[in-house]
Design an enzyme around this catalytic site. Structure first.
Site, mmCIF file in Angstrom:
data_model
loop_
_atom_site.group_PDB
_atom_site.id
_atom_site.type_symbol
_atom_site.label_atom_id
_atom_site.label_comp_id
_atom_site.label_asym_id
_atom_site.label_seq_id
_atom_site.Cartn_x
_atom_site.Cartn_y
_atom_site.Cartn_z
ATOM 1 N N HIS A 110 -12.625 -19.055 -8.748
ATOM 2 C CA HIS A 110 -13.569 -18.179 -8.263
ATOM 3 C C HIS A 110 -14.980 -18.269 -9.352
ATOM 4 O O HIS A 110 -15.972 -17.779 -8.796
ATOM 5 C CB HIS A 110 -13.256 -16.431 -8.709
ATOM 6 C CG HIS A 110 -12.399 -15.852 -7.794
ATOM 7 N ND1 HIS A 110 -10.787 -14.875 -8.350
ATOM 8 C CD2 HIS A 110 -11.977 -16.835 -6.797
ATOM 9 C CE1 HIS A 110 -10.391 -14.957 -7.314
ATOM 10 N NE2 HIS A 110 -10.810 -15.329 -6.423
ATOM 11 N N CYS A 120 -35.643 -28.335 -7.078
ATOM 12 C CA CYS A 120 -36.426 -27.987 -6.232
ATOM 13 C C CYS A 120 -37.188 -26.547 -6.745
ATOM 14 O O CYS A 120 -38.012 -26.144 -5.674
ATOM 15 C CB CYS A 120 -35.962 -27.734 -5.012
ATOM 16 S SG CYS A 120 -34.436 -26.221 -4.925
ATOM 17 N N THR A 168 -1.942 -12.214 -13.313
ATOM 18 C CA THR A 168 -2.882 -11.894 -11.898
ATOM 19 C C THR A 168 -1.752 -10.294 -11.555
ATOM 20 O O THR A 168 -0.813 -10.547 -10.993
ATOM 21 C CB THR A 168 -2.966 -12.393 -10.895
ATOM 22 O OG1 THR A 168 -4.208 -12.097 -10.406
ATOM 23 C CG2 THR A 168 -1.502 -13.030 -10.463
HETATM 24 N N1 APR Z 1 -0.307 -10.753 -20.077
HETATM 25 C C1 APR Z 1 -0.046 -10.907 -19.199
HETATM 26 N N2 APR Z 1 -0.647 -10.927 -18.271
HETATM 27 C C2 APR Z 1 -1.081 -9.467 -18.067
HETATM 28 C C3 APR Z 1 -2.177 -9.170 -19.307
HETATM 29 C C4 APR Z 1 -0.796 -9.690 -20.716
HETATM 30 N N3 APR Z 1 -1.676 -9.698 -22.122
HETATM 31 N N4 APR Z 1 -2.895 -8.086 -19.745
HETATM 32 C C5 APR Z 1 -2.772 -7.931 -18.449
HETATM 33 N N5 APR Z 1 -1.588 -8.375 -17.558
HETATM 34 C C6 APR Z 1 -1.622 -8.378 -16.120
HETATM 35 C C7 APR Z 1 -1.709 -6.672 -16.218
HETATM 36 O O1 APR Z 1 -0.675 -5.920 -15.086
HETATM 37 C C8 APR Z 1 -2.485 -7.560 -14.215
HETATM 38 O O2 APR Z 1 -1.065 -7.374 -13.397
HETATM 39 O O3 APR Z 1 -3.033 -9.132 -16.115
HETATM 40 C C9 APR Z 1 -3.781 -8.840 -14.323
HETATM 41 C C10 APR Z 1 -5.136 -8.556 -14.462
HETATM 42 O O4 APR Z 1 -4.868 -7.861 -13.010
HETATM 43 P P1 APR Z 1 -6.716 -7.812 -12.258
HETATM 44 O O5 APR Z 1 -7.640 -7.677 -13.626
HETATM 45 O O6 APR Z 1 -6.569 -7.311 -11.305
HETATM 46 O O7 APR Z 1 -6.764 -9.211 -12.487
HETATM 47 P P2 APR Z 1 -6.429 -10.911 -11.268
HETATM 48 O O8 APR Z 1 -4.900 -10.413 -10.551
HETATM 49 O O9 APR Z 1 -6.949 -12.200 -11.998
HETATM 50 O O10 APR Z 1 -8.233 -10.124 -10.101
HETATM 51 C C11 APR Z 1 -8.291 -11.257 -9.301
HETATM 52 O O11 APR Z 1 -10.187 -10.165 -8.526
HETATM 53 O O12 APR Z 1 -11.656 -8.662 -9.682
HETATM 54 C C12 APR Z 1 -11.613 -10.382 -8.632
HETATM 55 O O13 APR Z 1 -12.710 -11.591 -9.150
HETATM 56 C C13 APR Z 1 -11.692 -11.061 -9.464
HETATM 57 O O14 APR Z 1 -10.852 -12.874 -9.840
HETATM 58 C C14 APR Z 1 -10.186 -11.475 -10.473
HETATM 59 C C15 APR Z 1 -10.029 -10.934 -9.607
#
Ligand code: APR
Length: 248
Positions: free
Chosen positions: A127, A159, A197
Site C-alpha cells: 500500500h 517537472c 491483519t
Molecule cells: N498484535 C497483533 N494483531 C493485533 C494487535 C497486536 N498487538 N492489535 C490489533 N491487532 C489486530 C486486530 O485484531 C485486527 O484484526 O490487527 C488487525 C488490524 O486490522 P485493521 O485495522 O483492519 O488493519 P489491516 O488489516 O492492516 O487493514 C488493511 O485496510 O484500511 C486499509 O489500507 C489500509 O492497509 C490497511 C488495510
C-alpha cells in the site's frame, strides 16, 4: 483479560517447521504496529478519524481529486505522529528472521515504515509508504524521511507538477508488480505467517490463501479471530509483540 502466551504455547509442530523451513513469507497489517502506538483501522486499537472524516474517506482517490491539500494535511499529521514512534519487538523479530531462511519475503499492508525502521530489507509495501511522495504527472518519487514538509502541496523536482503521498488510497490499484511478487513467493513458501491483519482487504488477504492452497503451513497471530482463522493451520491468539519473539 487475555492470558499472555508463554513459550510453551508455541507448538512443537510450528517449532520444527520454523527450524527446517527454507522459504518463508510473512504478511503484516496494522496490528503489528499497534504496540508501537499506531492506531489500527478496524480492530484492537482506537479507529482513525480525521477532522470528523473516517479514514476511508480522507484516504480515498475521490478526496485526492477534490481536495489534494486536505489529503496532504492528513498525511503530514500521520508522518508527524509516526516520527515519534519506534518499531516494537514484533518488527524486530521479523527483521531477525530475514537472515534465517534461504528465502524470506515480508509483505506489508502498512505504510508506516516501521519494518524498515527495525532493519527489514526489501519489504514489499503493498500500500505504499507515507515516507514518499509521487508526482501526479511524471510519477517521479521523492523521500519525505528527512523533509520537514508540513505545509501545502509539494512540487515535483523533475517537472514542477503537484505531488501526492505515495500511498495506495481507497479506490486505487496497488503499485504495479508488488502483489504479483508477493503472490509468487506465497506459491512456493513452506511457512506463512499472517500477523495483525483483519484480513478483510483484498488482494492482500489472498496471500495466505495462495500459500495455503500451495500446501504451506499457515500461522495467524492476532488477538481477535479473522475471516482467515479457519484456513490457518495454527492460530496464536495474542499480541504480535509478545508472541513473535517466542517463535524465534
Ligand atoms: N498484535 C497483533 N494483531 C493485533 C494487535 C497486536 N498487538 N492489535 C490489533 N491487532 C489486530 C486486530 O485484531 C485486527 O484484526 O490487527 C488487525 C488490524 O486490522 P485493521 O485495522 O483492519 O488493519 P489491516 O488489516 O492492516 O487493514 C488493511 O485496510 O484500511 C486499509 O489500507 C489500509 O492497509 C490497511 C488495510
Amino acid at each position: 483479560m487475555q492470558a499472555v502466551l508463554t513459550r510453551s504455547a508455541i507448538s512443537d509442530e510450528l517449532r520444527s517447521r520454523f527450524a527446517c523451513a527454507k522459504n518463508v513469507v510473512v504478511l503484516t497489517g496494522a496490528g503489528v504496529s499497534a504496540e508501537s502506538g499506531v492506531p489500527t483501522f478496524r480492530g484492537g486499537g482506537q479507529t482513525a478519524v480525521w477532522k470528523g472524516m473516517p479514514f476511508d474517506v480522507i484516504s480515498s482517490a475521490g478526496t485526492l481529486e477534490r481536495d489534494l491539500p486536505a489529503v496532504w494535511e492528513w498525511f503530514n499529521y500521520r508522518r508527524g505522529v509516526l516520527r515519534t514512534l519506534r518499531p516494537n519487538p514484533a518488527h524486530e523479530a521479523i527483521a531477525r528472521w530475514q537472515d534465517r531462511f534461504e528465502s524470506f519475503t515480508l509483505v506489508t499492508q502498512n505504510v508506516d515504515g516501521l519494518h524498515a525502521g527495525a532493519g527489514s530489507r526489501n519489504v514489499i509495501e503493498l500500500h505504499g509508504s507515507v515516507w514518499r511522495a509521487r508526482c501526479l504527472t511524471c510519477n517521479a518519487r521523492t523521500s519525505l524521511r528527512d523533509s520537514d514538509h508540513q505545509e501545502g502541496v509539494p512540487s515535483c523536482f523533475e517537472c514542477g507538477s503537484s505531488m501526492r503521498p505515495d500511498v495506495v488510497l481507497f479506490g486505487e490499484m496497488l503499485p504495479p508488480g508488488a502483489f504479483e511478487r508477493a503472490a509468487m513467493e506465497a506459491e512456493s513458501c513452506e511457512l506463512c505467517f499472517v500477523v495483525g491483519t483483519s484480513a478483510v482487504v483484498y488482494p492482500a488477504a489472498s496471500i495466505p490463501e495462495i500459500a495455503r492452497a500451495a500446501g504451506a503451513y499457515v500461522v495467524e497471530v492476532n488477538p481477535e479471530p479473522t475471516p482467515l482463522s479457519n484456513i490457518c493451520d495454527e492460530v496464536l491468539v495474542g499480541k504480535a509483540g509478545e508472541i513473535l519473539p517466542l517463535i524465534g
